[in-house]
Write an enzyme that holds these catalytic residues in place. Structure first.
Site, PDB file in Angstrom:
ATOM      1  N   ARG A  54      -4.862  -3.634  -7.305  1.00  0.00           N
ATOM      2  CA  ARG A  54      -5.290  -2.537  -6.421  1.00  0.00           C
ATOM      3  C   ARG A  54      -4.568  -1.243  -6.811  1.00  0.00           C
ATOM      4  O   ARG A  54      -5.171  -0.179  -6.863  1.00  0.00           O
ATOM      5  CB  ARG A  54      -4.996  -2.909  -4.967  1.00  0.00           C
ATOM      6  CG  ARG A  54      -5.146  -1.790  -3.967  1.00  0.00           C
ATOM      7  CD  ARG A  54      -6.608  -1.411  -3.785  1.00  0.00           C
ATOM      8  NE  ARG A  54      -6.793  -0.455  -2.716  1.00  0.00           N
ATOM      9  CZ  ARG A  54      -6.651   0.855  -2.824  1.00  0.00           C
ATOM     10  NH1 ARG A  54      -6.283   1.384  -3.966  1.00  0.00           N
ATOM     11  NH2 ARG A  54      -6.873   1.647  -1.806  1.00  0.00           N
ATOM     12  N   ILE A  68       1.374   1.982   0.756  1.00  0.00           N
ATOM     13  CA  ILE A  68       0.931   0.805   1.499  1.00  0.00           C
ATOM     14  C   ILE A  68       0.160  -0.114   0.555  1.00  0.00           C
ATOM     15  O   ILE A  68      -1.081  -0.175   0.575  1.00  0.00           O
ATOM     16  CB  ILE A  68       0.060   1.211   2.716  1.00  0.00           C
ATOM     17  CG1 ILE A  68       0.819   2.216   3.591  1.00  0.00           C
ATOM     18  CG2 ILE A  68      -0.318  -0.017   3.525  1.00  0.00           C
ATOM     19  CD1 ILE A  68       0.027   2.742   4.761  1.00  0.00           C
ATOM     20  N   PRO A  69       0.886  -0.838  -0.305  1.00  0.00           N
ATOM     21  CA  PRO A  69       0.193  -1.738  -1.227  1.00  0.00           C
ATOM     22  C   PRO A  69      -0.480  -2.892  -0.486  1.00  0.00           C
ATOM     23  O   PRO A  69       0.064  -3.435   0.474  1.00  0.00           O
ATOM     24  CB  PRO A  69       1.304  -2.239  -2.155  1.00  0.00           C
ATOM     25  CG  PRO A  69       2.579  -1.931  -1.481  1.00  0.00           C
ATOM     26  CD  PRO A  69       2.331  -0.826  -0.519  1.00  0.00           C
ATOM     27  N   HIS A  70      -1.682  -3.217  -0.943  1.00  0.00           N
ATOM     28  CA  HIS A  70      -2.446  -4.315  -0.371  1.00  0.00           C
ATOM     29  C   HIS A  70      -3.412  -4.817  -1.437  1.00  0.00           C
ATOM     30  O   HIS A  70      -3.655  -4.141  -2.430  1.00  0.00           O
ATOM     31  CB  HIS A  70      -3.184  -3.865   0.893  1.00  0.00           C
ATOM     32  CG  HIS A  70      -4.046  -2.667   0.701  1.00  0.00           C
ATOM     33  ND1 HIS A  70      -3.521  -1.385   0.586  1.00  0.00           N
ATOM     34  CD2 HIS A  70      -5.380  -2.529   0.579  1.00  0.00           C
ATOM     35  CE1 HIS A  70      -4.507  -0.526   0.424  1.00  0.00           C
ATOM     36  NE2 HIS A  70      -5.638  -1.198   0.405  1.00  0.00           N
ATOM     37  N   GLY A  71      -3.950  -5.984  -1.223  1.00  0.00           N
ATOM     38  CA  GLY A  71      -4.835  -6.601  -2.212  1.00  0.00           C
ATOM     39  C   GLY A  71      -6.232  -6.037  -2.212  1.00  0.00           C
ATOM     40  O   GLY A  71      -6.674  -5.436  -1.233  1.00  0.00           O
TER      41      GLY A  71
END
Length: 148
Positions: A54, A68-71
């Protein structure tokens, strides 16, 4: 922000908040945030790779010193429960041309990540609050801000 419990696992646990961390590279910061989600039982290990993918596609830096790292979409299958992790880097982590002092890993079942993102952006609109979150060594303060 991270309201209530979903199943038997709260959205945020105090163990998933790490303060005063030494600066690392962006990829390492994302791996650290993801590993907390894995260790707490929110996601399967493969979710970390999805978080990194991502970031390659589009930065997860959202402003106010926060990433805000997320998949990515396909990673939804790797999420067991909605949860967040919070890493504070007082000296910052470089995200492209920006610096993140808070790296908040999120994993949301269904569309729950949208609610988390909306709550985060509302809370972080106040730059004075954001700066306090970047520097505080009071874990309970951070926990309270994210569990209102």
């Amino acid at each position: 922000m991270a309201e209530g419990n979903l199943g038997d696992l709260p959205v945020l646990k105090k163990e998933n908040i790490k303060l005063g961390l030494k600066s690392v590279g962006r990829e390492q910061a994302i791996k650290m945030a993801g590993q907390l989600l894995v260790d707490a039982g929110y996601v399967k290990k493969g979710y970390i790779k999805a978080m990194l993918k991502r970031e390659e596609e589009l930065t997860t830096y959202v402003g106010q010193g926060v990433a805000i790292p997320h998949g990515v979409g396909a990673a939804k299958k790797k999420i067991k429960k909605t949860g967040i992790s919070i890493l504070q880097f007082p000296e910052g982590v470089t995200f492209g041309d920006d610096t993140a002092y808070l790296v908040i890993g999120i994993a949301g079942l269904g569309n729950e990540h949208l609610k988390i993102l909306a709550n985060l952006s509302e809370m972080l609109e106040d730059i004075a609050m954001a700066k306090k979150l970047w520097k505080t060594d009071d874990l309970d303060f951070i926990y309270e801000q994210f569990t209102i």
